[in-house]
Design a protein around this motif. Sequence first.
Motif, PDB file in Angstrom:
ATOM      1  N   ALA A   1    -117.557 -13.386 -35.876  1.00 26.91           N
ATOM      2  CA  ALA A   1    -117.956 -13.371 -34.470  1.00 26.91           C
ATOM      3  C   ALA A   1    -116.743 -13.349 -33.554  1.00 26.91           C
ATOM      4  CB  ALA A   1    -118.827 -14.587 -34.166  1.00 26.91           C
TER       5      ALA A   1
ATOM      6  N   SER B   1    -115.160  -9.861 -33.665  1.00 26.90           N
ATOM      7  CA  SER B   1    -115.966  -8.920 -32.888  1.00 26.90           C
ATOM      8  C   SER B   1    -115.781  -9.158 -31.388  1.00 26.90           C
ATOM      9  CB  SER B   1    -117.434  -9.067 -33.272  1.00 26.90           C
ATOM     10  OG  SER B   1    -118.241  -8.244 -32.483  1.00 26.90           O
ATOM     11  N   HIS B   2    -115.727 -10.406 -30.998  1.00 31.16           N
ATOM     12  CA  HIS B   2    -115.543 -10.749 -29.584  1.00 31.16           C
ATOM     13  C   HIS B   2    -114.182 -10.265 -29.091  1.00 31.16           C
ATOM     14  CE1 HIS B   2    -115.810 -12.970 -25.864  1.00 31.16           C
ATOM     15  NE2 HIS B   2    -114.681 -13.586 -26.142  1.00 31.16           N
ATOM     16  N   ARG B   3    -113.152 -10.457 -29.892  1.00 33.02           N
ATOM     17  CA  ARG B   3    -111.820 -10.001 -29.493  1.00 33.02           C
ATOM     18  C   ARG B   3    -111.769  -8.488 -29.345  1.00 33.02           C
ATOM     19  NH1 ARG B   3    -109.241 -13.862 -33.706  1.00 33.02           N
ATOM     20  NH2 ARG B   3    -109.041 -15.768 -32.482  1.00 33.02           N
TER      21      ARG B   3
ATOM     22  N   MET C   1    -113.519  -7.577 -26.104  1.00 23.09           N
ATOM     23  CA  MET C   1    -112.700  -7.906 -24.938  1.00 23.09           C
ATOM     24  C   MET C   1    -111.544  -6.914 -24.800  1.00 23.09           C
ATOM     25  SD  MET C   1    -114.389 -10.267 -23.636  1.00 23.09           S
ATOM     26  CE  MET C   1    -113.366 -10.861 -22.327  1.00 23.09           C
TER      27      MET C   1
END
Length: 52
Positions: A35, A38-40, A43
Amino acid sequence: MFGENVLLFILFWAAVFLSGILISWLVIYSAVRAALSSHRQAMARTARPGPM
């Protein structure tokens, strides 16, 4: 004889319990790591100027 059985019983269930904790930790760790990765990536995509 009875004491040996109790000791084996306790050792067996302690091993099962610790194995369950280890497997649960690995599953949670893998999910959180995926997670965050994926978030990085998301962003980084939104931070880039220009057409997508």
